[in-house]
Design a protein around this motif. Structure first.
Motif, short mmCIF file in Angstrom:
data_model
loop_
_atom_site.label_atom_id
_atom_site.label_comp_id
_atom_site.label_asym_id
_atom_site.label_seq_id
_atom_site.Cartn_x
_atom_site.Cartn_y
_atom_site.Cartn_z
N TRP A 1 0.84 -1.21 0.00
CA TRP A 1 0.00 0.00 0.00
C TRP A 1 0.87 1.25 0.00
O TRP A 1 0.54 2.25 -0.62
CB TRP A 1 -0.94 0.02 1.21
N GLU A 2 1.96 1.15 0.74
CA GLU A 2 2.84 2.31 0.80
C GLU A 2 3.51 2.55 -0.55
O GLU A 2 3.54 3.68 -1.03
CB GLU A 2 3.90 2.07 1.89
N GLU A 3 3.97 1.48 -1.16
CA GLU A 3 4.64 1.61 -2.46
C GLU A 3 3.70 2.20 -3.51
O GLU A 3 4.10 3.03 -4.32
CB GLU A 3 5.10 0.23 -2.97
N THR A 4 2.48 1.74 -3.51
CA THR A 4 1.55 2.18 -4.56
C THR A 4 0.73 3.39 -4.14
O THR A 4 -0.17 3.80 -4.86
CB THR A 4 0.60 1.03 -4.93
N LYS A 5 1.05 3.92 -2.97
CA LYS A 5 0.34 5.10 -2.46
C LYS A 5 -1.18 4.93 -2.53
O LYS A 5 -1.91 5.78 -3.03
CB LYS A 5 0.77 6.35 -3.23
N THR A 6 -1.61 3.82 -2.03
CA THR A 6 -3.02 3.46 -2.12
C THR A 6 -3.92 4.48 -1.43
O THR A 6 -5.05 4.71 -1.84
CB THR A 6 -3.23 2.07 -1.48
N TYR A 7 -3.41 5.10 -0.37
CA TYR A 7 -4.28 5.97 0.43
C TYR A 7 -3.92 7.45 0.31
O TYR A 7 -4.33 8.26 1.13
CB TYR A 7 -4.23 5.53 1.90
N ALA A 8 -3.14 7.76 -0.72
CA ALA A 8 -2.71 9.16 -0.84
C ALA A 8 -3.88 10.05 -1.26
O ALA A 8 -4.73 9.65 -2.06
CB ALA A 8 -1.59 9.26 -1.86
N PHE A 9 -3.89 11.22 -0.69
CA PHE A 9 -4.90 12.22 -1.07
C PHE A 9 -4.46 12.86 -2.38
O PHE A 9 -3.28 13.15 -2.57
CB PHE A 9 -4.99 13.27 0.04
N ASP A 10 -5.43 13.07 -3.27
CA ASP A 10 -5.12 13.68 -4.55
C ASP A 10 -5.50 15.16 -4.49
O ASP A 10 -6.67 15.50 -4.39
CB ASP A 10 -5.92 12.97 -5.65
N GLU A 11 -4.49 16.01 -4.58
CA GLU A 11 -4.76 17.44 -4.44
C GLU A 11 -5.51 18.02 -5.64
O GLU A 11 -6.12 19.08 -5.54
CB GLU A 11 -3.45 18.22 -4.22
N ASN A 12 -5.42 17.32 -6.74
CA ASN A 12 -6.13 17.78 -7.93
C ASN A 12 -7.58 17.33 -7.82
O ASN A 12 -7.97 16.27 -8.31
CB ASN A 12 -5.45 17.18 -9.16
N THR A 13 -8.40 18.15 -7.19
CA THR A 13 -9.72 17.68 -6.80
C THR A 13 -10.67 18.85 -6.59
O THR A 13 -10.24 20.01 -6.59
CB THR A 13 -9.59 16.87 -5.49
N THR A 14 -11.93 18.53 -6.41
CA THR A 14 -12.90 19.57 -6.04
C THR A 14 -13.39 19.29 -4.63
O THR A 14 -13.23 18.18 -4.12
CB THR A 14 -14.13 19.55 -6.96
#
Length: 877
Positions: free
Chosen positions: A33-46
RNA sequence: GCGCGAUUGGCGCAGCGGUAGCGCGCCACCUUGACACGGUGGAGGUCACUGGUUCGAUCCCAGUAUCGCGCACCA
């Protein structure tokens, strides 16, 4: 979308292990999960896409507790659900390293003391070992102290982070903050300056609840009542005509601080005295007898002695009756050494000397002795138990001391704001809803503004200096404020614009405000800190007001309320739309689990023993707000469920049930033709609908429970019924139907369980699907609409009932379940018989039945009778 | 004193106007080709009490009791 909710990934190589196990999944998957950034927040968003969570920052210096696993899991379950519904989940985590616990820990760990008067030393190195004697501990600057704190906290945080990742929290670990780091200090100081500018923060000289051990003011929210023994002392004041006025007091030592006597205006006994003067015993000081409705005629003598200040009622009387201030107890909890000027008689002054400089305890002893000597006390003191106010972390009763402090307007002295805050509380969704009444109780009971200054050294300093006039007196009315861009600052070591360091403390120069902000004054800003208020406007606008504040119900009056206050003053809004209140963990005796009781279970031991999914299952089984007994039995069940999930999945996949995940419901309807198969999917669609509704209402425990119930009936009945057919015993079409139904159900079960058991579900997912189940879409009932259209959901349970009847016959006959049934009769009403008929072939195969008589009858229940078993005898073998 | 919650089989908990559910534990049985870290079946409850509403109450209303919690008072 008309697809079957199976996601968009094409099937990958099927790779089912021979002996699936839970062991090792935590390590394997957390790194994936860490490697694939499964839980990362995407700043490009509304803003609409975002679901933001105001996670409670744990006290990093505190000990790990099963309670942490409990409440953080509950939040994580919600976060994972939201992520699967397509939300861009903003899930940061802070560390609370600002406040007394950290201060004490850093002091003792390194053997240093913080002294803000000392300048920052860039070359400072902490002692290798703390000196034995605290007197030998070096004094260091606030800046250096904060650095040590960050250093130590970093170590402490590793331990927490390890626990939380093992537990499977889907926190975005790239977004962490500390409540004492530069960013938090900046936000805290900026917020203070904004509140000051808007008139929401102010300074005042006032009686203040004071802890003599910690030598600091404390706020109403930090008070705790404790039952303590006290005693009524019956003491006489003297009227000019020599008549005695008897009062009763638990604090005779405050006699020299007496400023009035008070009785109820309607109390006929004392009406003649109102407006007259009496003199105090021992000290002969004149005080007026006043009337005030707060005086209770039935309490004590019905007339009270008002002192500055014995308790909060004294403060009220003092303020409302505009009485003199004759305060004697100092910040050290001792009586003033100087004999006060209002005691004029020689006798009185002599007597005061016997208690000057004494602690409250010794002063009381001295006063009682003197009263006995003069005969002004009647009888023995009457012992009583009564509530006394304590600082929640302190062990000595609070005193009330007049001092200059900073306050934030929280509605305690302002009905409009109080109303506004109650209204804000009603704008939030409370989970569970009844918790809101605690918030309202608290707001309605406020008796003053929020005192935010603390006379401590470690913490966020007030970003304020004061000019010193020609006499060296500070000008508190016109504080010197820093430029917002320069924040965070430490006024004790930095100099205001236009001044130089050599003007510090010099007449005509300046001084720094000596205090630090209360830790809650910074914690109340976690939504602002986490979302980058004042620093990253873009991020802030996409995440604030936040969607969820999870927290314990024991800190509604502190953390929850103070956060609501700051959001109101700074943003004019709620800080979040939903608040989820976790319950407490109780030990098996139903007492709150705590370190002091020595009943603490070490989280890592439990995780090792049962596995993270099992521990999460236990936590997620409890509803929000429900105090829950620590129960390893529940973890065993969770473990069993997780293992079952692995094994059932292995079975289903090894049968070849691996349809393309982008198959539509319409396409599926072509394949899934068997009524029993359609029945299980109809039930699945209902389950998905109900689980989704439960989640939307923050009733994750219900979603788990109904998913689990479905799952067990799926494995125990459905899977048992269809085995023969799945192996191809009844042709390709029948086999295709069941394999499609199995694949669809398994796929849905993995998604439904994913928020609860992220490890087992993602493990299975990896056997036949690409990516992570935690990024797969949450299933929807519409996804099954075509295949389920017109299906009879009752076929499975009805056939299951018949299967149960056959099993019972065998169980009662004490034979193997595989034992052949020569013939059996099933009697039920017409519609049930029709359903049994739909699954008859599967039923016969699963029950090993040669001949089945289906009898329609006017009966209430389905019964299985006349079961004739083919019993293998020893000879036959 | 005001307010909130709980009270369901030995234990832990669901449920909620229509003939009491789950899990653990207990008893009996079964090594059946996903799983013995398993499976099958069973025993066990007048849903705290008293009234009321209703054709019907574990569920709604009123009250009582016990436990827990919050707030307030605290001479």
């Amino acid at each position: 979308m008309a697809e079957n909710t199976l996601g968009t990934d094409t099937p990958v190589t099927i790779n089912v292990p021979d002996r699936p196990a839970l062991e090792g999944l935590e390590q394997k998957l957390t790194s994936r999960w860490e490697e694939t950034k499964t839980y990362a927040f995407d700043e490009n968003t509304t803003r609409e896409q975002v679901y933001s969570i105001d996670t409670p920052p744990p006290t990093a210096s505190g000990s790990l507790h099963v309670g942490h696993m409990f409440s953080y899991t509950q939040t994580d379950v919600i976060a994972r659900y939201k992520r699967m519904t397509g939300k861009n989940v903003f899930y940061p985590l802070g560390w609370d390293d600002n406040g007394l616990p950290t201060e004490r820990r850093v002091q003792n760990y390194y053997g240093v003391l913080c002294d803000p008067a000392i300048a920052y030393d860039p070359d400072f190195k902490a002692p290798e070992k703390p000196a034995k004697n605290q007197r030998d501990w070096p004094r260091i600057s606030r800046g250096n102290f904060i650095e040590l704190c960050e250093e130590l906290a970093t170590e402490d945080e590793k331990v927490f982070e390890q626990l939380f990742t093992t537990l499977g929290l889907s926190v975005d670990w790239s977004r962490t903050y500390r409540t004492i780091d530069a960013h938090s200090r900046k936000v805290s100081q900026l917020a203070f300056l904004k509140d000051l500018e808007a008139g929401n923060a102010y300074m005042a000289e006032a009686p203040t609840m004071w802890d003599i051990t910690f030598r600091t003011a404390v706020a109403q929210a930090e008070l705790e009542d404790k039952e303590r023994e006290g005693a009524y002392h019956r003491i006489s004041f003297h009227r000019p005509d020599g008549e005695k006025v008897w009062i009763e007091t638990t604090r005779p030592e405050l006699l020299p601080a007496c400023v009035a006597l008070v009785a109820h205006p309607d109390d006929e006994r004392y009406q003649p005295l109102f407006g007259t003067k009496v003199t105090s015993p021992l000290f002969g000081v004149e005080v007026e007898v006043k009337a005030h409705p707060l005086a209770q005629p039935d309490k004590g003598a019905g007339i009270a002695m008002v002192c500055t200040f014995g308790d909060t009622t004294d403060v009220t009387w003092w303020r409302e009756l505009q009485l003199d201030t004759r305060a004697l107890i100092g910040r050290d909890g001792r009586f003033a050494k100087e004999t006060p000027e209002w005691i004029t008689s020689a006798e009185g002054r002599e007597r005061y000397e016997r208690m000057a400089g004494a602690t409250v305890f010794s002063a009381q002893k001295a006063v009682v002795e003197m009263l006995v000597e003069t005969g002004e006390m009647e009888g023995e003191p009457k012992k009583i138990m009564h509530p006394v106010k304590f600082y929640e972390k302190g062990d000595k009763p609070l005193e009330i001391v007049a001092s200059r402090q900073w306050y934030i307007r929280n509605g305690g002295r302002d009905a409009d704001r109080r109303e506004k805050l109650i209204e804000r509380g009603r704008e939030m969704n409370w989970h569970p809803a009844f918790m809101r009444s605690r918030y309202e109780n608290w707001v309605e009971g406020l008796n003053g503004d929020w005192l935010i200054s603390r006379q401590r050294f470690f913490g966020v300093p007030f970003p304020v200096w004061y000019k010193l006039d020609a006499e060296g007196e500070p000008d508190y009315e016109n504080p010197i404020l820093p430029d917002a861009a320069s924040l965070p600052i430490d006024p004790a070591s930095e100099v205001p614009a236009g001044y130089t360091e050599d003007q510090r403390g010099v007449a005509g120069g300046f001084i720094a405000d000596p205090d630090v902000l209360d830790t809650w004054a910074t914690s109340s800003l976690t939504p602002q800190i986490a979302t980058g208020w004042g620093v990253d406007d873009d991020l802030h606008s996409k995440t604030f007001p936040m969607d969820l504040r999870p927290q314990g119900h024991d800190i509604i009056r502190t953390w929850l309320f103070s956060t609501a206050v700051r959001a109101e003053t700074l943003a004019g809004s709620v800080p979040w739309h939903n608040t989820a209140l976790s319950g407490w963990i109780l030990d098996p005796d139903r007492k709150k689990m705590s370190k002091s009781k020595g009943n603490v279970v070490v989280p890592n031991d439990v995780l090792d023993k049962y596995g993270s999914d099992a521990v999460r299952y236990w936590a997620a089984s409890a509803r929000l707000g429900a105090d829950t007994a620590y129960d390893e039995g529940q973890m065993k069940i969770g473990r069993r469920l997780a293992i079952k999930l692995l094994n059932a999945s292995k079975f289903v996949l090894n049968l070849g049930a691996i349809q393309d995940s982008v198959i539509t419901s319409e396409q599926q309807a072509q394949v899934v033709t068997n009524e029993l198969d359609r029945s299980v999917l109809a039930r699945l669609a209902t389950l998905v609908e109900e689980a989704t509704r439960a989640f939307e209402n923050y009733e994750y425990a219900r979603a788990l429970q109904i998913s689990e119930t479905f799952f067990w009936s799926f494995t125990d009945d459905y899977v048992e019924l269809i085995k023969d057919r799945a192996y191809g015993a009844r042709g390709e079409e029948e086999q295709a139907s069941v394999l499609a139904a199995l694949a669809t159900t398994l796929d849905a079960m993995l998604r439904l369980f994913a928020p609860f058991m992220p490890f087992a579900t993602d493990e299975v997912w990896s056997w036949w699907r690409a990516g992570s189940v935690h990024r797969a879409p949450w299933p929807t009932a519409e996804g099954y609409s075509a295949v389920v259209n017109g299906a009879d959901a009752e076929v499975l349970p009805t056939v299951g009932l018949a299967l149960g009847g056959l099993r019972k016959s065998k169980s009662e006959a004490k034979v193997k379940q595989r034992t052949e049934v020569k013939v059996a009769t099933i009697t039920a009403d017409a519609s049930s018989i029709a359903r049994v008929r739909a699954g008859e072939a599967d039923l016969k195969a699963a029950g090993n039945v040669a001949e089945l008589n289906l009898v329609e009858g006017d009966v209430d229940e389905l019964t299985v009778s006349d079961v004739e078993l083919v019993v293998e005898t020893e000879e036959a073998k």
